[in-house]
Design an enzyme around this catalytic site. Sequence first.
Site, short mmCIF file in Angstrom:
data_model
loop_
_atom_site.label_atom_id
_atom_site.label_comp_id
_atom_site.label_asym_id
_atom_site.label_seq_id
_atom_site.Cartn_x
_atom_site.Cartn_y
_atom_site.Cartn_z
CB CYS A 164 -0.94 -0.03 1.18
SG CYS A 164 -1.86 -1.59 1.20
CG HIS A 304 -1.50 4.43 5.42
ND1 HIS A 304 -1.46 4.29 4.05
CD2 HIS A 304 -1.70 3.19 5.91
CE1 HIS A 304 -1.63 3.01 3.74
NE2 HIS A 304 -1.78 2.32 4.86
CD GLU A 315 -0.97 7.87 9.42
OE1 GLU A 315 -1.99 7.15 9.34
OE2 GLU A 315 -0.57 8.60 8.48
CE LYS A 336 -5.33 4.33 2.52
NZ LYS A 336 -4.38 5.39 2.92
CG HIS A 341 -6.23 0.82 1.74
ND1 HIS A 341 -5.36 1.50 0.91
CD2 HIS A 341 -5.46 0.17 2.65
CE1 HIS A 341 -4.12 1.26 1.30
NE2 HIS A 341 -4.15 0.46 2.35
CG PHE A 402 -0.13 -5.87 4.40
CD1 PHE A 402 -0.53 -5.18 5.52
CD2 PHE A 402 -1.04 -6.73 3.79
CE1 PHE A 402 -1.81 -5.33 6.03
CE2 PHE A 402 -2.32 -6.89 4.30
CZ PHE A 402 -2.71 -6.20 5.42
#
Lengths: 414, 83
Positions: A164, A304, A315, A336, A341, A402
């Site tokens: 991502c 994110h 985050e 998002k 996403h 990931f």
Amino acid sequence: MASAPDVVITGLGATTPLGGDVDSTWKSALAGRSGVRTMDNDWAVKYEIPVAFAGTLAVPAADILTRPETRKMDPSAQYATIAAREAWAHAGSPDVAPERLGAVVGSGIGGVWTILSAWDTIREKGARRALPMTVPMLMPNSPAANISIEFGAKAGAHAPVSACASGAEAIAYGAQMIRSGRADVVIAGGTEAAVHPMPISSFAAMKALSTRNDDPAGASRPYDVTRDGFVLGEGAGIVILESAAHAAARGATVLAHVSGFGMTSDAHHIAAPEPTGVGQTGAMRTALADADLTARDVVHVNAHATSTPVGDMIEARGIRSLFGADADHVVLSATKSMMGHLLGAAGAVETILTVLALRDHVAPPTINVTQPDPQLDLDLVRDTPRALPAGPIAAINNSFGFGGHNVALVLTSA
Amino acid sequence: MAFSEQEILAGLAEIVSEETGLPTDSVLPEKSFTDDLDIDSLSMMTIVTLAEEKFGVRIPDDEVKNLSSVADVVKFIAGAQAA
């Protein structure tokens, strides 16, 4: 030694769940609309998939491309091509020598539709029915390669694959190509077309997805106490990166500067973020240092923030710990919430939203937050857009993937 | 069931049109795939694969290089299904 060229953005292109181009995507984002919908097919029931919704494209690629184009490109390359054409035109179709033009387009998963349908065909009908374009369509460098062919980019075509973070990494890599003198113009961004039963089932098996089937538009809720996972989306975002000198020489409109980037890796776990967020903070810190800015200069962060129970707060804590008291001057948007996403496209589309936030001095909203997590110690823009300060401003776009990939881009107003 | 040469031509024209975007009425018997229709080898193999499926015949790889015109393919398929 001469200093590295300043990198600017002169064109934007996108196809997203919020719109078939940048303008419609931006208008929908400012209006706080959701692009997440129940899927109009029988997958969920047929395969007992616990998630029946996704952020599907607002304008299907087949409505824009020709039939032969859709046959010769996996959807991931189709979306990238649509976005690249818009970005290139938006930049005024730069006159650049092919040897000075690059293409960097990342993807998280690559041609999943092609690879799986080819296997179905071979299993059902035998090897003779395998189509010869299968490999050129499924390879994850296909979007970058197709774009390099279409626009004649000979300085290099690259395809970062960092889950991502891919789209943001592509922009950082493209900026690096310009800084290092390998190119004057780079077509850079990310693409993803993974709204398919296999990825949805597999993400669901990880318990990574929201299962709010009765409320798709309300399912992505970053920082809300009831957040229960991310919503899968699809699309592409492409920017035209250019050396400031090249842009000035041709009289191009500069939309923003790519002032700095930071890329770190957690070296921790294949799917879970490192719990203290030290890698994410490190990406932001190095991006700021690279831009020769301090936290005090930053007024906006496109987070994110995928809407997973664990990820969002790591985050947020990282931003607070890095910025300290200066985080009081930062407004946070989690876009998002509206698009879902977009995996490998997320970092690129969110970079575009950040560029537009700087251009228009307005931060887009975060929707679906009715009960903010009490641990959130940051000023989250909720429901309606928020004006950003006048004059020169800086923003950060965060993208994490990931595998522990962390990318932060520092963008500054034109 | 066997297809007539006319049916094979029409079906082949549909496959070529889908693959290339050329109008079906430009796929005429005398046209050369490479010289007139500008079809590359990958697209040619795709067309052959789809034609095999559509008409229930087998076109050996060794044979494809001999099939330079639309009429060549139509005749080969007609002959192959008769066999």
